[in-house]
Design a protein around this motif. Structure first.
Motif, short mmCIF file in Angstrom:
data_model
loop_
_atom_site.label_atom_id
_atom_site.label_comp_id
_atom_site.label_asym_id
_atom_site.label_seq_id
_atom_site.Cartn_x
_atom_site.Cartn_y
_atom_site.Cartn_z
N ASN A 157 0.86 -1.19 0.00
CA ASN A 157 0.00 0.00 0.00
C ASN A 157 0.89 1.24 0.00
O ASN A 157 1.85 1.31 0.77
CB ASN A 157 -0.87 0.05 1.25
CG ASN A 157 -1.94 -1.02 1.28
OD1 ASN A 157 -2.49 -1.38 0.24
ND2 ASN A 157 -2.22 -1.55 2.45
N TYR A 183 0.61 5.30 0.55
CA TYR A 183 -0.27 6.34 1.06
C TYR A 183 0.29 7.70 0.70
O TYR A 183 1.44 8.02 1.03
CB TYR A 183 -0.37 6.26 2.59
CG TYR A 183 -0.95 4.96 3.13
CD1 TYR A 183 -0.16 3.82 3.25
CD2 TYR A 183 -2.26 4.89 3.55
CE1 TYR A 183 -0.67 2.63 3.76
CE2 TYR A 183 -2.79 3.70 4.06
CZ TYR A 183 -1.99 2.59 4.16
OH TYR A 183 -2.50 1.42 4.67
N LEU A 225 -6.85 4.34 5.70
CA LEU A 225 -7.37 2.98 5.48
C LEU A 225 -8.39 2.74 6.59
O LEU A 225 -8.04 2.80 7.77
CB LEU A 225 -6.23 1.96 5.53
CG LEU A 225 -6.57 0.52 5.21
CD1 LEU A 225 -7.07 0.38 3.76
CD2 LEU A 225 -5.35 -0.38 5.42
N SER A 263 3.59 -6.82 9.05
CA SER A 263 3.47 -5.51 8.41
C SER A 263 4.76 -4.72 8.60
O SER A 263 5.27 -4.61 9.72
CB SER A 263 2.28 -4.80 9.07
OG SER A 263 2.39 -3.40 8.92
O1 AKG Z 1 -0.83 0.27 6.13
C1 AKG Z 1 -0.93 -0.39 7.16
O2 AKG Z 1 -0.23 -0.20 8.15
C2 AKG Z 1 -1.96 -1.50 7.24
C3 AKG Z 1 -2.31 -2.12 5.91
C4 AKG Z 1 -3.41 -3.10 6.01
O3 AKG Z 1 -4.04 -3.26 7.01
C5 AKG Z 1 -3.75 -3.90 4.83
O4 AKG Z 1 -3.16 -3.74 3.76
O5 AKG Z 1 -4.65 -4.77 4.96
#
Ligand code: AKG
Ligand code: MN
Length: 115
Positions: free
Chosen positions: A22, A24, A30, A47
Motif C-alpha cells: 500500500n 499512502y 485505510l 506488516s
Molecule cells: O498500512 C498499514 O499499516 C496496514 C495495511 C493493512 O491493514 C492492509 O493492507 O490490509
C-alpha cells in the motif's frame, strides 16, 4: 525478514506467499477492516512500515471496539496473529511530511500466507 519477525512474535513456521503493498499519499487513510482474504487464519500478518510515519489503529474483534493508536515509523514491523489475527485495524489520514527515501509517501508491506 518477515519469517524472523513472525518467529520473534511466537509464530514459528510462517512462510508468506504474498505481499500486499500500500502506498499512502498525504491525506490517504485505510478504514477499519479485518484481513480475511487469506485461507488460514492460524498464519499471522507481518506488516512493515516505510517512509512517512502514520498512526495505526488497532481495534478489537468487533468493528465497534475502540481502537488503540500506535505510531508507526520507518522500519517498524508489526506482527498480529493467534487470537489477534482478526482484530479490526486501519490507518489514520497520513499527515503531510517528508521522508528522505519516500518523499511525501508512506509505504506499507504486509506479508501474508494467502494460499
Ligand atoms: O498500512 C498499514 O499499516 C496496514 C495495511 C493493512 O491493514 C492492509 O493492507 O490490509
Ligand atoms: Mn489489513
Amino acid at each position: 525478514m518477515a519469517q524472523d519477525a513472525a518467529a520473534s512474535a511466537g509464530f514459528n513456521g510462517f512462510v508468506p506467499d504474498a505481499c500486499l503493498i500500500n502506498r499512502y499519499a498525504p491525506g490517504a487513510r485505510l478504514s477499519l477492516h479485518q484481513d480475511k482474504d487469506e485461507r488460514d487464519f492460524r498464519q499471522p500478518i507481518v506488516s512493515v512500515s516505510l517512509g512517512v510515519p502514520a498512526i495505526f489503529l488497532f481495534g478489537g474483534l468487533r468493528r465497534e471496539d475502540k481502537p488503540i493508536r500506535i505510531q508507526l515509523a520507518h522500519g517498524d514491523v508489526v506482527v498480529w496473529g493467534g487470537p489477534a489475527r482478526l482484530r479490526y485495524h486501519g490507518v489514520m489520514p497520513l499527515k503531510q511530511a517528508t521522508h528522505r527515501l519516500t518523499g511525501e509517501h508512506r509505504i506499507n508491506l504486509t506479508f501474508r500466507k494467502a494460499g
